[in-house]
Design an enzyme around this catalytic site. Structure first.
Site, PDB file in Angstrom:
ATOM      1  N   HIS A 185       0.823  -1.215   0.000  1.00  0.00           N
ATOM      2  CA  HIS A 185       0.000   0.000   0.000  1.00  0.00           C
ATOM      3  C   HIS A 185       0.858   1.267   0.000  1.00  0.00           C
ATOM      4  O   HIS A 185       2.024   1.254   0.427  1.00  0.00           O
ATOM      5  CB  HIS A 185      -0.911   0.010   1.228  1.00  0.00           C
ATOM      6  CG  HIS A 185      -0.162  -0.012   2.528  1.00  0.00           C
ATOM      7  ND1 HIS A 185       0.397   1.106   3.089  1.00  0.00           N
ATOM      8  CD2 HIS A 185       0.143  -1.038   3.350  1.00  0.00           C
ATOM      9  CE1 HIS A 185       1.000   0.787   4.213  1.00  0.00           C
ATOM     10  NE2 HIS A 185       0.871  -0.512   4.404  1.00  0.00           N
ATOM     11  N   ARG A 210      -5.926   0.749   4.044  1.00  0.00           N
ATOM     12  CA  ARG A 210      -4.792   1.315   3.325  1.00  0.00           C
ATOM     13  C   ARG A 210      -4.428   0.453   2.114  1.00  0.00           C
ATOM     14  O   ARG A 210      -3.989   0.983   1.087  1.00  0.00           O
ATOM     15  CB  ARG A 210      -3.594   1.500   4.258  1.00  0.00           C
ATOM     16  CG  ARG A 210      -3.112   0.278   5.026  1.00  0.00           C
ATOM     17  CD  ARG A 210      -2.158   0.737   6.121  1.00  0.00           C
ATOM     18  NE  ARG A 210      -1.496  -0.344   6.855  1.00  0.00           N
ATOM     19  CZ  ARG A 210      -1.978  -0.908   7.959  1.00  0.00           C
ATOM     20  NH1 ARG A 210      -3.163  -0.534   8.429  1.00  0.00           N
ATOM     21  NH2 ARG A 210      -1.274  -1.839   8.599  1.00  0.00           N
ATOM     22  N   GLU A 225      -1.403  -7.058   7.356  1.00  0.00           N
ATOM     23  CA  GLU A 225      -0.053  -6.823   7.868  1.00  0.00           C
ATOM     24  C   GLU A 225       0.206  -7.730   9.070  1.00  0.00           C
ATOM     25  O   GLU A 225      -0.724  -8.237   9.712  1.00  0.00           O
ATOM     26  CB  GLU A 225       0.080  -5.340   8.263  1.00  0.00           C
ATOM     27  CG  GLU A 225       1.384  -4.928   8.921  1.00  0.00           C
ATOM     28  CD  GLU A 225       2.610  -5.162   8.057  1.00  0.00           C
ATOM     29  OE1 GLU A 225       2.934  -6.350   7.819  1.00  0.00           O
ATOM     30  OE2 GLU A 225       3.251  -4.180   7.648  1.00  0.00           O
ATOM     31  N   HIS A 260       0.721  -5.618   2.321  1.00  0.00           N
ATOM     32  CA  HIS A 260       1.506  -4.880   3.312  1.00  0.00           C
ATOM     33  C   HIS A 260       2.954  -5.358   3.298  1.00  0.00           C
ATOM     34  O   HIS A 260       3.269  -6.417   2.744  1.00  0.00           O
ATOM     35  CB  HIS A 260       0.890  -5.081   4.698  1.00  0.00           C
ATOM     36  CG  HIS A 260      -0.558  -4.725   4.753  1.00  0.00           C
ATOM     37  ND1 HIS A 260      -1.010  -3.503   5.176  1.00  0.00           N
ATOM     38  CD2 HIS A 260      -1.658  -5.433   4.390  1.00  0.00           C
ATOM     39  CE1 HIS A 260      -2.329  -3.464   5.089  1.00  0.00           C
ATOM     40  NE2 HIS A 260      -2.739  -4.628   4.621  1.00  0.00           N
TER      41      HIS A 260
END
Length: 228
Positions: free
Chosen positions: A9, A60, A87, A180
């Site tokens: 991202h 995100r 993440e 991520h």
């Protein structure tokens, strides 16, 4: 030959503030939006027609994918969201400034927490853990961790990699995946056969698309490169 593009991202608000984000659902910064748009422009130059896209359930990564799909004018492709691509869970480090944390615990300890393969940060608070349990995006009875090492993140992602991503690539699908830094590190560790020690040196920058080719004949990944 199938094509896979991995994209971390764009810069988040907590990237900007140098904070650990993990599973905290932090939005993109203004610069992160620009990074996502620029990533879309780079991907557009590759002239890849995608068949499917995947993202985590964190906004995100989701919004980064939106900006990319807008730039490449492929809004119509199927998009699937899964917590498996989230993440790494940074546990008790979530929300802490990385520099301030290093002053308290030392650079070596923080580096181990951030980059080692099998060392977990301290567990998150019960308050934060319970807040995640109550979020609707985790309503499918998944086991919410209190912290994760990169090894834990890999274990979480491997079912997606083996049961979803690779089978789709074997069907000659071109895939766009927005995730991520650590979830992509976990994927790269497997497909590039990176050992436990060397993985600590792998850094995935925000907003930089990685193009990977996959041979359906030999079942191998090859030709890793950043688009520029």
């Amino acid at each position: 030959m199938s094509k896979l593009i991995l994209i971390r991202h764009g810069q988040s608000l907590w990237n900007l503030e140098n904070k650990f984000a993990g599973w905290k659902d932090i939005d993109l910064s203004d610069n992160g939006i620009k990074e996502a748009i620029n990533a879309g422009k780079l991907i557009n130059k590759s002239n890849i027609e995608f068949d499917i896209a995947y993202t985590s359930v964190l906004k995100r990564a989701i919004k980064t994918l939106w900006y990319i799909l807008d730039e490449i004018n492929q809004h119509w492709i199927p998009v699937y969201k899964t917590f498996e691509l989230n993440e790494r869970h940074y546990g008790g480090l979530t929300g802490l400034n990385k520099i301030e944390t290093a002053k308290i615990h030392g650079d070596d300890k923080v580096f181990q927490w951030r980059r080692s393969f099998n060392i977990r940060p301290p567990e998150s608070s019960e308050e934060f853990h319970n807040s995640l349990i109550q979020e609707r995006k985790y309503a499918d009875n998944i086991l919410i961790p209190k912290t994760e090492s990169l090894k834990d993140t890999s274990i979480r992602i491997n079912p997606f990699l083996n049961n979803t991503l690779i089978p789709k690539l074997n069907l000659n699908n071109n895939i766009l995946l927005s995730a991520h830094g650590n979830s992509i590190r976990a994927i790269m560790k497997v497909i590039q056969n990176i050992n436990d020690e060397e993985i600590s040196n792998l850094d995935i920058p925000t907003g930089k698309p990685i193009l990977i080719k996959y041979s359906c004949e030999t079942k191998t990944f090859e030709n890793f490169k950043y688009l520029n």
